[in-house]
Design an enzyme around this catalytic site. Structure first.
Site, mmCIF file in Angstrom:
data_model
loop_
_atom_site.group_PDB
_atom_site.id
_atom_site.type_symbol
_atom_site.label_atom_id
_atom_site.label_comp_id
_atom_site.label_asym_id
_atom_site.label_seq_id
_atom_site.Cartn_x
_atom_site.Cartn_y
_atom_site.Cartn_z
ATOM 1 C CG ASP A 100 -2.090 -0.908 1.106
ATOM 2 O OD1 ASP A 100 -2.105 -1.686 0.128
ATOM 3 O OD2 ASP A 100 -2.971 -0.867 1.970
ATOM 4 C CG HIS A 252 2.309 -0.373 4.475
ATOM 5 N ND1 HIS A 252 2.021 -1.321 5.432
ATOM 6 C CD2 HIS A 252 1.189 0.394 4.336
ATOM 7 C CE1 HIS A 252 0.781 -1.128 5.871
ATOM 8 N NE2 HIS A 252 0.260 -0.095 5.216
#
Length: 731
Positions: A100, A252
């Site tokens: 993300d 991430h």
């Protein structure tokens, strides 16, 4: 001539059904367009950096009684398209790594390198802001077989947003991906999402609406919590599902230090592959059609245009930031230099034992070039008649049509001669006066200027030093009662005379002001007299004297009172001529940079400083105000205002010191903040127009300013340092 003037006037008007309408002058349009373009680039940059239109609120959990049970108890892939409430689970031994908040220029390439090394695919949920700034990384993801998903443009909590804002976030995110990689995607992950079981009455309606827009929502069922940076071992343990189950793993590749994420991937991928896991993108893991579809036609070009604009804004903003740093350093450096060297100059020339040499007592010739100065010339001559130094006054009438010469002749005063010539310009008038001068020292002044009784005496004393070829006097604004006059008064005291003190110490004075200056006639003859090669004949001749080896100094007590422009149009005309003429003079004497010997000092020191402080720095000055406006509106507001007030404080300190040196009243400094905001922009536009004229090879004629004769001669024996206005002494 009349025909040509009518033609020029016609060129400035546009015919309309209601009659002629004036065009906006080009000199206003071009600088305004430049400023608007800079602001647009800053706005775009703020937009893609989540400084504009960003919403950083995060909603706390709510009740979930309205969420379908099949969603709460289902898998991490939520399909709400066409009103469905389906959920999917990844098959066993298949892991879908999802990343993300990227792409990040530092960490995303490292993640991609590890995935390629271990032949693994993943899904990258990118934000539109980051994809717009780093499109090459999005292209690499697609080229290496990874899938792209939307993660909104500005990363807001969508449960706070309207449907219109949700559509905007999705479309802008797609636009960035289309421009970067030429694809569209049907995958979406909401910011701040977690498991499907965490859906509540606020987030589920958003998911349902996004499904109605054709998107599949992907959450996760395995959270590595790598954003906490708990350590590589902990990340691996959290990212590994139990009992060989399949999973969508949340990781991430942006938002902070992701070194632990990269290290965990490098260990986890080969270890889990050895246990039979496959690392695939989502559609591979689900044996479904690709989530990507190609973009063509207008949509593709819109995306490419968007990426191009964002990249341009990034580069231009980077240049602007560098320019702001440069102008900030120049402003502070110049002020520090002026303060230090001005103090040194004042201390030196105000010593009781300071002498230029033997006192200069022989008569001097005062040259007064005049063109249509009927309103001012009598005050000018009368001020010279009160001189404490013996003078020969020569008024050179340059083809005046208002009876200027007759006014002087009618005064019937001794030691005043009028020389008439056809209109040929100020340099020709000064050369004519120089040919008629009886004395070796000549003083030059403008026809709208008045001298104090001691001005000539103070002006010529430096010629006691045989090395001195010219002397600059202290020009002051006489009509300072208006706002424009007060701003020019500040500029004269701070920007001109403080500068001259600095340049005097550095021995590279760039300009003898036309309003009050003195020269050795022999020095002028050696450099060929006054030249009409430029529109700044005073700067031109000063540079020529430096290159000829003469010393040019500043006499602070040789005060002259001049009538400054009283309207914006007149001020514009004057400063345009000065700016363009200064550029011409710099270009004419550019070879001073390679001059050798003592005369080369001006080229080594003076010419670079003049180019830097008088031509380049003012062109960058508006960046201070542009970033001030941006910072006040979009933040950080407090830091921006403090920084701007700091710069203003430095300027005010410098201005106050300059006023103290010149023994001026401090009350005029009340308008300094307004001068810095408005007057500086006007000077910027003037300088930009001068640059445009220079770069396009245009030519500018000398322009006569309209005078009012408001600055009168000081009364005989008056001790005041200010002139009379309309014949009345100034208190």
């Amino acid at each position: 001539m009349a025909t040509r003037s009518r033609h020029r006037r016609a060129a400035r008007t546009v015919a309309t059904p209601d009659g002629p309408r004036r065009r906006v002058p080009l000199r206003f349009v071009l600088p305004l367009l430049v400023l608007l373009a800079l602001m647009a680039m800053l706005m775009l940059r703020g937009y893609v950096h989540s400084e504009i239109l960003a919403d950083h609120r995060v909603r706390p959990p709510a009740a979930n009684d309205k969420v379908p049970a099949e969603i709460l108890n289902g898998g991490p892939v939520l399909d709400a398209r066409g009103g469905r409430t389906d959920s999917l689970t990844v098959p066993d031994r298949r892991l879908v790594l999802t990343f993300d908040d990227g792409p990040d220029p530092k960490w995303t390439p490292k993640v991609l390198d590890v995935l390629r090394e271990h032949d693994a695919h993943a899904v990258f949920f990118v934000t539109g802001t980051m994809a717009s700034r780093y499109p090459d990384l999005v292209r690499r993801m697609v080229a290496e077989g990874h899938e792209i998903g939307l993660h909104t443009f500005n990363h807001p909590d969508l449960s706070y947003q309207s449907k219109r804002r949700i559509d905007w976030e999705l479309s802008q995110n797609q636009l960035a991906i289309s421009g970067a990689a030429g694809i569209r995607t049907s995958l979406f992950r909401p910011p701040y999402s977690s498991f499907s079981g965490a859906m509540d009455n606020k987030s589920w309606p958003v998911t349902a609406y996004i499904g109605a827009r054709g998107y599949i929502t992907v959450v996760n069922n395995t959270d590595s919590e790598d954003w906490r940076r708990p350590g590589v071992d902990e990340i691996i343990e959290r990212a590994t599902p139990e009992n060989g189950q399949g999973a969508i793993v949340l990781m991430h590749d942006s938002g902070g230090d992701r070194s632990q994420t990269v290290a965990a991937l490098d260990r986890m991928l080969p270890d889990l592959k050895a246990e039979g896991y496959r690392f695939q993108n989502l559609t591979e893991a689900l044996d479904a059609p690709s989530a990507h579809s190609p973009v063509t036609g207008l949509d593709l070009w819109k995306g490419k245009a968007w990426i191009l604009l964002v990249q341009a804004s990034e580069k231009i903003t980077g240049v602007l930031v560098v320019g702001l740093a440069v102008i900030g350093s120049l402003v502070i450096g110049r002020f520090v230099l002026m303060l230090l060297l001005s103090a040194l100059h004042a201390r030196r020339v105000r010593r009781r034992d300071f002498r230029w040499g033997p006192p200069v007592t022989e008569p001097v010739s005062v040259l007064v070039p005049a063109y249509n100065e009927a309103k001012c010339i009598e005050n000018t001559v009368r001020s010279l008649m009160a001189s404490e130094h013996p003078v020969e006054i020569i008024v050179i009438d340059d083809g005046s049509t208002d009876g200027t010469a007759r006014i002087v002749e009618a005064m019937g005063v001794p030691n005043v001669r009028v020389v008439r010539q056809l209109n040929a310009g100020k340099p020709a008038a000064l050369n004519r006066g120089l040919a008629n001068a009886s004395h070796d020292i000549v003083v030059m002044m403008d026809g709208d200027t008045v001298f104090e009784p001691a001005t000539v005496r103070e002006l010529v004393q430096p010629f006691g030093d045989p090395r001195v070829g010219a002397v600059a006097g202290n020009a002051k604004v006489g009509n300072r009662d208006s706002l424009i006059g007060a701003w020019q008064h500040i500029e004269y005291v701070m920007g001109f005379n403080l500068d001259r003190r600095m340049y005097d110490v550095l021995r590279c004075m760039p300009t003898i002001p036309g309003a009050v200056g003195a020269f050795r006639k022999s020095a002028l003859h050696r450099v060929g007299g006054m030249s009409d090669d430029t529109l700044a004949e005073d700067t031109d001749i000063t540079m020529a004297l430096h290159r000829d080896g003469w010393r040019v100094v500043y006499a602070e007590n040789a005060r002259a009172w001049t009538e400054a422009p009283e309207t914006v149009q007149q001020l514009w005309s004057q400063r345009y001529r000065w700016s363009y003429g200064t550029m011409q003079a710099i270009w004419k004497h550019r070879r001073a940079l390679v001059d050798r010997g003592p005369s080369g000092r001006f080229g080594r020191v003076g010419l670079p400083l003049v180019s830097l402080f008088m031509v380049l720095a003012p062109l960058l000055a508006p960046l201070i105000d542009v970033f001030l406006l941006y910072g006040v509106v979009f933040g950080p507001t407090q830091k921006t205002i403090v920084a701007w007030l700091g710069v203003l404080l430095i300027q005010a300190t410098c201005a106050a010191y300059a006023f103290r040196l010149d023994r001026e009243k401090m009350t005029h400094l009340i308008s300094l903040p307004l001068q810095q905001v408005l007057y500086r922009q006007l000077m910027y536009v003037v300088l930009l127009q001068s640059w445009i004229t220079a770069l396009t090879g245009g030519r500018l004629r000398w322009q006569k300013l309209r005078r009012t004769g408001v600055v009168g001669a000081p009364p005989p024996g008056s001790a005041t340092h200010e002139p009379a206005l309309d014949g009345r002494p100034v208190a």
